[in-house]
Design a protein around this motif. Structure first.
Motif, short mmCIF file in Angstrom:
data_model
loop_
_atom_site.label_atom_id
_atom_site.label_comp_id
_atom_site.label_asym_id
_atom_site.label_seq_id
_atom_site.Cartn_x
_atom_site.Cartn_y
_atom_site.Cartn_z
N ILE A 11 0.84 -1.20 0.00
CA ILE A 11 0.00 0.00 0.00
C ILE A 11 0.88 1.25 0.00
CG2 ILE A 11 -1.64 1.34 1.38
CD1 ILE A 11 -2.84 -1.34 2.31
N GLU A 12 1.95 1.21 0.76
CA GLU A 12 2.86 2.34 0.83
C GLU A 12 3.51 2.60 -0.54
OE1 GLU A 12 6.90 3.58 3.34
OE2 GLU A 12 5.60 1.96 4.07
N VAL A 13 3.93 1.54 -1.21
CA VAL A 13 4.56 1.71 -2.52
C VAL A 13 3.54 2.22 -3.54
CG1 VAL A 13 5.68 0.49 -4.43
CG2 VAL A 13 6.31 -0.06 -2.07
N LEU A 14 2.33 1.67 -3.52
CA LEU A 14 1.29 2.15 -4.43
C LEU A 14 0.98 3.62 -4.21
CD1 LEU A 14 -1.12 -0.93 -4.25
CD2 LEU A 14 0.13 -0.18 -6.28
N SER A 15 0.99 4.06 -2.97
CA SER A 15 0.76 5.48 -2.66
C SER A 15 1.87 6.34 -3.25
CB SER A 15 0.69 5.69 -1.14
OG SER A 15 -0.40 4.98 -0.58
N ASP A 16 3.10 5.85 -3.18
CA ASP A 16 4.24 6.58 -3.74
C ASP A 16 4.10 6.69 -5.26
OD1 ASP A 16 6.72 7.86 -3.89
OD2 ASP A 16 7.80 5.97 -4.10
N ILE A 17 3.72 5.59 -5.90
CA ILE A 17 3.54 5.59 -7.35
C ILE A 17 2.48 6.60 -7.76
CG2 ILE A 17 2.73 4.22 -9.32
CD1 ILE A 17 3.95 1.76 -7.89
N GLU A 18 1.38 6.62 -7.02
CA GLU A 18 0.26 7.52 -7.35
C GLU A 18 0.62 8.97 -7.07
OE1 GLU A 18 -3.83 8.40 -5.14
OE2 GLU A 18 -3.81 6.43 -6.10
N THR A 19 1.20 9.22 -5.91
CA THR A 19 1.47 10.60 -5.51
C THR A 19 2.55 11.24 -6.37
OG1 THR A 19 0.88 10.06 -3.23
CG2 THR A 19 2.18 12.06 -3.59
N ARG A 20 3.59 10.49 -6.65
CA ARG A 20 4.73 11.06 -7.38
C ARG A 20 4.71 10.71 -8.86
NH1 ARG A 20 9.82 9.43 -3.75
NH2 ARG A 20 10.90 10.78 -5.26
#
Length: 434
Positions: A11-20
């Motif tokens: 979930i943390e990695v997916l958030s990074d992909i989406e945000t950045r």
């Protein structure tokens, strides 16, 4: 790390992909650097989770009713991994490093998993702007075809017949549980575990000895269906790292001559070591000295077969590269089409009368496939299309009578995960008749 902690990390990695708005490999690499306590198995398992989420991103968001990283992960556990609500709930407890417990709405969505009213682009997990292109390719079967293209791909290898035979290699790799590929006569297939990991084949003694190359069965098939044979003069015009060059050398039994080149000299860098490891002795690498240099000028009108493994969007490889399907843009497709026209025109100058061009893409889009061949023939009256039935006659017996493999425009052969269990590959052949 516990399985639950891996979910939180995904979930943390997916958030990074989406945000950045960054590529998945970059986000995964940075997560690993920031969490050095995570071992290689943990990192691989987290990467597998992230890629499963990207495979089913649109459909997961639809069934869960929102497109947050958590929702996409929960939906992907159900759609991509077949986990039940109870199994997912057991991982989402909110304890220690586990994701928070399922809400009532999440539990209801996981029980229902309703895609019945979803648009094709959602149910098939592909960018909406490609809807017309994919409908042209597959018609009413577009969702089924694209769902197959959203599944995990197996790992295929091509046995190097310059050094060994398939049935001699099988016992040497028995501890990795190989299976014979359904169609390619020199292929072996390896599955993956529940965590998405397959065997690390590149470190095996057999690989280091050059007894096999990692190559999707579809890629193996299209090279073998080009009609290449011993003693031919052959050009691999977009050779890159040399995957198909190596197969051509084996199909020619090290006879004749292959000229391997690429417009980008950097892509050719790995080919020399790979040729040496494979024992391919009939290959001459022609590296362009400068941008725009033509290292094959002396071969004009002399070549029996030019293989054009054309630059393309790579739609047919989305099983292996699910990140790219959400990053590809219309401008990239337009650019690839220009490059395809250019490389076909370049190939035309090399072929002698009676010689052929084999045009290959790892795409399922008609604009990159049939339409490029049609455009080439319209501007090159010295060439004629080879009947797809003739191409099929060069296929293994399991495929040679499969009329459903003829491409929508009728110029070539289209392989897909749903139809052939391979990546998506297109092959058309044109012959110089004047």
């Amino acid at each position: 790390m516990t399985p639950s902690a891996r979910l939180s990390a995904a979930i943390e990695v997916l958030s990074d992909i989406e945000t950045r708005r960054r590529p998945a490999p970059d986000a995964l690499k940075d997560w690993g650097l920031a969490h050095r306590f995570a071992g290689s198995k943990d990192r691989a398992a987290i990467a597998s989770l992230v890629y499963d989420c990207l495979r089913r991103r649109a459909s997961s968001a639809h069934v869960m009713g929102e497109a947050t990283p958590r929702a996409i992960l929960l939906g992907a556990l159900a759609l991509a991994r077949g986990q039940s609500r109870a199994e997912i709930a057991a991982l989402c407890t909110g304890e220690r490093f586990a994701p928070e417990a399922l809400t009532a709405a999440e539990a209801k969505a996981l029980d229902k998993l309703d895609l019945s009213k979803a648009p094709a682009a959602v149910a098939g997990d592909f960018p909406d702007w490609l809807s017309d292109d994919l409908a042209a390719a597959f018609g009413d079967e577009v969702v089924a075809e694209m769902t197959a293209l959203s599944a995990r791909a197996p790992i295929d290898i091509r046995v190097n017949t310059l050094k060994t035979e398939r049935m001699r290699l099988v016992p040497e790799l028995a501890h990795l549980h190989p299976e014979l590929t359904p169609h390619a006569p020199t292929g072996l297939r390896f599955g993956h575990g529940d965590d998405g990991r397959g065997p690390t084949l590149q470190v095996t003694p057999e690989f280091l000895k050059g007894l096999f190359e990692i190559q999707d069965e579809g890629s193996q098939l299209v090279a073998s269906m080009t009609g290449v044979g011993p003693d031919m003069q052959v050009v691999d015009l977009c050779a890159g790292g040399g995957g198909k060059t190596l197969e051509l050398a084996a199909l020619m039994d090290n006879s004749g001559q292959i000229y391997a080149t690429d417009s980008d000299a950097r892509r050719l860098a790995p080919i020399h070591d790979r040729l040496a490891r494979a024992g391919a002795r009939n290959v001459q690498v022609r590296t362009p000295k400068t941008r725009g240099d033509e290292p094959l000028a002396d071969l004009a009108d002399k070549i029996d077969l030019v293989l054009v493994d054309a630059p393309c969007t790579g739609v047919g490889t989305w099983r292996r590269n699910p990140d790219t399907k959400w990053r590809v843009r219309p401008g990239a497709l337009d650019e690839r089409m220009k490059e395809q026209d250019f490389v076909l025109a370049r190939a035309a100058k090399l072929v002698k009368r009676g010689g052929r061009i084999a045009y290959v893409t790892c795409s399922v889009l008609p604009r990159e496939n049939d339409e490029r061949v049609k455009a080439f023939l319209a501007s090159n009256p010295a060439f004629a299309s080879v009947d797809p039935q003739e191409i099929l006659a060069l296929a293994p017996d399991t495929l040679s009578e499969r009329d459903d493999l003829v491409s929508p425009g009728g110029y070539g052969i289209q392989l897909t995960p749903r139809r052939t269990g391979t990546d998506g590959f297109f092959l058309a052949i044109v012959e110089r008749v004047k």
